[in-house]
Write a protein that holds these residues in place. Structure first.
Motif, PDB file in Angstrom:
ATOM      1  N   SER A 194       7.991   5.512  11.866  1.00  0.00           N
ATOM      2  CA  SER A 194       7.508   5.352  13.228  1.00  0.00           C
ATOM      3  C   SER A 194       5.995   5.491  13.331  1.00  0.00           C
ATOM      4  O   SER A 194       5.359   4.850  14.164  1.00  0.00           O
ATOM      5  CB  SER A 194       8.196   6.356  14.156  1.00  0.00           C
ATOM      6  N   GLU A 195       5.388   6.335  12.476  1.00  0.00           N
ATOM      7  CA  GLU A 195       3.928   6.481  12.525  1.00  0.00           C
ATOM      8  C   GLU A 195       3.241   5.162  12.215  1.00  0.00           C
ATOM      9  O   GLU A 195       2.310   4.734  12.909  1.00  0.00           O
ATOM     10  CB  GLU A 195       3.458   7.549  11.522  1.00  0.00           C
ATOM     11  N   LEU A 196       3.717   4.497  11.141  1.00  0.00           N
ATOM     12  CA  LEU A 196       3.129   3.214  10.747  1.00  0.00           C
ATOM     13  C   LEU A 196       3.436   2.140  11.788  1.00  0.00           C
ATOM     14  O   LEU A 196       2.590   1.290  12.090  1.00  0.00           O
ATOM     15  CB  LEU A 196       3.650   2.789   9.378  1.00  0.00           C
ATOM     16  N   PHE A 210      -2.291   7.969   5.417  1.00  0.00           N
ATOM     17  CA  PHE A 210      -2.307   6.637   6.019  1.00  0.00           C
ATOM     18  C   PHE A 210      -3.684   5.973   5.965  1.00  0.00           C
ATOM     19  O   PHE A 210      -3.875   4.915   6.550  1.00  0.00           O
ATOM     20  CB  PHE A 210      -1.875   6.725   7.490  1.00  0.00           C
ATOM     21  N   SER A 211      -4.649   6.588   5.281  1.00  0.00           N
ATOM     22  CA  SER A 211      -6.023   6.096   5.350  1.00  0.00           C
ATOM     23  C   SER A 211      -6.178   4.681   4.798  1.00  0.00           C
ATOM     24  O   SER A 211      -6.833   3.832   5.420  1.00  0.00           O
ATOM     25  CB  SER A 211      -6.965   7.053   4.612  1.00  0.00           C
ATOM     26  N   ASP A 212      -5.586   4.408   3.630  1.00  0.00           N
ATOM     27  CA  ASP A 212      -5.685   3.053   3.062  1.00  0.00           C
ATOM     28  C   ASP A 212      -4.956   2.034   3.926  1.00  0.00           C
ATOM     29  O   ASP A 212      -5.432   0.913   4.114  1.00  0.00           O
ATOM     30  CB  ASP A 212      -5.115   3.034   1.640  1.00  0.00           C
ATOM     31  N   PHE A 213      -3.797   2.449   4.429  1.00  0.00           N
ATOM     32  CA  PHE A 213      -3.018   1.550   5.295  1.00  0.00           C
ATOM     33  C   PHE A 213      -3.809   1.208   6.555  1.00  0.00           C
ATOM     34  O   PHE A 213      -3.902   0.048   6.961  1.00  0.00           O
ATOM     35  CB  PHE A 213      -1.689   2.215   5.668  1.00  0.00           C
ATOM     36  N   GLU A 214      -4.396   2.229   7.167  1.00  0.00           N
ATOM     37  CA  GLU A 214      -5.150   2.016   8.398  1.00  0.00           C
ATOM     38  C   GLU A 214      -6.374   1.127   8.141  1.00  0.00           C
ATOM     39  O   GLU A 214      -6.707   0.262   8.946  1.00  0.00           O
ATOM     40  CB  GLU A 214      -5.585   3.346   8.992  1.00  0.00           C
ATOM     41  N   LEU A 246       0.828  -1.203   0.000  1.00  0.00           N
ATOM     42  CA  LEU A 246       0.000   0.000   0.000  1.00  0.00           C
ATOM     43  C   LEU A 246       0.867   1.260   0.000  1.00  0.00           C
ATOM     44  O   LEU A 246       1.877   1.335   0.696  1.00  0.00           O
ATOM     45  CB  LEU A 246      -0.913   0.007   1.226  1.00  0.00           C
ATOM     46  N   SER A 247       0.438   2.239  -0.746  1.00  0.00           N
ATOM     47  CA  SER A 247       1.136   3.523  -0.754  1.00  0.00           C
ATOM     48  C   SER A 247       0.660   4.345   0.441  1.00  0.00           C
ATOM     49  O   SER A 247      -0.526   4.345   0.786  1.00  0.00           O
ATOM     50  CB  SER A 247       0.833   4.280  -2.055  1.00  0.00           C
ATOM     51  N   VAL A 248       1.575   5.038   1.059  1.00  0.00           N
ATOM     52  CA  VAL A 248       1.218   5.881   2.207  1.00  0.00           C
ATOM     53  C   VAL A 248       1.488   7.361   1.908  1.00  0.00           C
ATOM     54  O   VAL A 248       1.657   8.170   2.805  1.00  0.00           O
ATOM     55  CB  VAL A 248       1.974   5.454   3.484  1.00  0.00           C
TER      56      VAL A 248
END
Length: 443
Positions: A285-287, A252-256, A238-240
């Protein structure tokens, strides 16, 4: 380095919003270790020690270990050790992890009933772990076709020539294909078993077992990972970032969304933990924090994700975070239980549901003070433990013992009864209540 506002806001959001609604029940892994006539001693004893030690020391999963053999007849290992199997293949309970050691493996390969049992059982298990020449069992059944595998160095050539559809790997302690893990000879079975503990219970649990066994040279990198978990692979793809008028920005919406679809059935605890560590090493670090948060939701009873969220948050510059378990225990030891209890209350108000310490760790600490006759501190620790874990019969049992040692028999009776209410099979509470009734009836 001063954190940017995005780091800080994400840390705040994640640390203050915990939702364990997706948590599964704490899983029990039944680990069956095959023993047979001529089984190599260290092949089964090494993994047996690893799984047994992990059953006592990890807070992620319940682990039960037993032996199983083609029949219930005793078998002999190394010509001197007689083993009475717990079960035969006819009466064995559910098996989640099957361990097949080596030795005189021909005994198994020529046993049609045993081989048919393995073939039928294998797809029903979570994992199959082989040690040494035990790899020849799944190889003969075709279960290693198209996969990478290893075995004892003295049997590499035989595995290559006998099973050309298997890619045989040399000089690796273990090869992990996801479902089937093969390990090298003798002591390599211990390495393979430690790797299994890392997968199902995390790196901290595996390191703890290795330390307990004084197997200090163990490293999680001494093996070949021949697969990647599908759920984690999706996350990696997934692209962030998205384009904006000002250039690229984090999104980060798709990742989350995808992360919230990850279940405990789709990925092992240790796999998700390792992915979070990989993200952290790559300065994401956010991910990483998001993944550890998801881990805490799937396994809310484990202290590990909470400690790791504190660690990652501090690396982003957010120091106003709950203490780790180690820090909280140090606070008790250095400043006293009253100060620690106040700290616990403060953090619970700020981050409801946050796990600051594990029940087992605080229980062990309480008994340490109890055995050194520091009854006020021991009682304070046990009281704090039942406040944090009100549904734990063991925590109430320990509190009752603290009051018993303090000769406060009414309170001891009250909390032994509470423990029995939560677990009617608590034989210790039953025994102690009988003792209080007969020996301290007038007190």
């Amino acid at each position: 380095m001063r954190p940017n506002s995005l780091h800080y806001l994400i840390s705040l959001a994640l640390l203050s919003q915990l939702n364990p609604a997706d948590a599964q029940q704490k899983k029990t892994y039944n680990v069956a270790i095959v023993v047979h006539e001529g089984v190599e001693l260290f092949d089964f004893a090494g993994p047996g020690e690893v799984f047994a030690a992990a059953s006592r020391s990890n807070d992620v999963a319940n682990i039960k270990v037993f032996t199983v053999a083609p029949t219930k007849d005793p078998v002999v290992s190394q010509t001197f050790l007689s083993i009475n199997p717990n079960y035969s293949i006819d009466d064995a309970p559910r098996i989640d992890i099957l361990v097949i050691p080596g030795g005189r493996t021909g005994v198994l390969l020529n046993d049609e009933k045993f081989m048919a049992w393995v073939k039928e059982l294998e797809p029903k298990t979570d994992n199959l772990l082989t040690v040494c020449t035990g790899a020849f069992v799944p190889a003969k059944l075709g279960l290693l076709d198209g996969l990478k595998a290893t075995t004892h160095h003295g049997s590499i050539a035989s595995l290559k020539s006998g099973y050309p559809k298997v890619t045989v790997i040399e000089e690796e302690k273990f090869v992990d294909n996801g479902h089937i893990i093969t390990s090298g000879g003798v002591s390599s079975g211990t390495e393979g078993a430690l790797h299994m503990i890392q997968r199902i219970a995390g790196l901290k649990a595996a390191r703890g077992v290795a330390r307990y066994m004084e197997y200090d040279h163990w490293s999680p990198d001494k093996g070949l990972m021949a697969y990647e978990n599908e759920a984690i692979k999706k996350l990696k793809n997934l692209s962030v970032t998205t384009k904006s008028r000002d250039g690229m920005k984090s999104d980060f919406s798709d990742f989350e969304k995808e992360l919230n679809c990850v279940t405990a059935g789709a990925v092992d605890f240790g796999e998700l933990e390792a992915y979070a560590d990989e993200l952290l090493e790559n300065n994401q670090s956010e991910l990483s924090l998001m993944v550890f948060k998801r881990l805490s939701e799937l396994y809310p009873w484990s202290i590990v994700p909470f400690d790791r969220m504190t660690e990652v948050s501090r690396k982003t510059g957010k120091n106003d975070t709950p203490p780790t378990e180690e820090e909280f225990i140090s606070l008790i030891e250095e400043d006293g239980i009253e100060t620690a209890a106040q700290s616990f209350e403060t953090w619970q108000k700020k981050y409801p549901g946050w796990k600051i310490f594990g029940e087992s760790a605080l229980n062990v600490l309480g008994y340490r003070y109890l055995y050194h006759a520091d009854l006020p501190t021991a009682l304070g620790i046990f009281q704090l433990n039942v406040k944090a874990y009100p549904k734990s019969w063991n925590a109430w049992d320990s509190l009752a013992e603290g009051y018993l040692k303090s000769e406060d028999y009414p309170m001891a009776r009250k909390y032994y009864n509470k423990s029995l209410e939560l677990n009617p099979e608590n034989t210790n509470a039953t025994k102690m209540l009988e003792q209080i009734a007969t020996q301290y009836a007038s007190k």
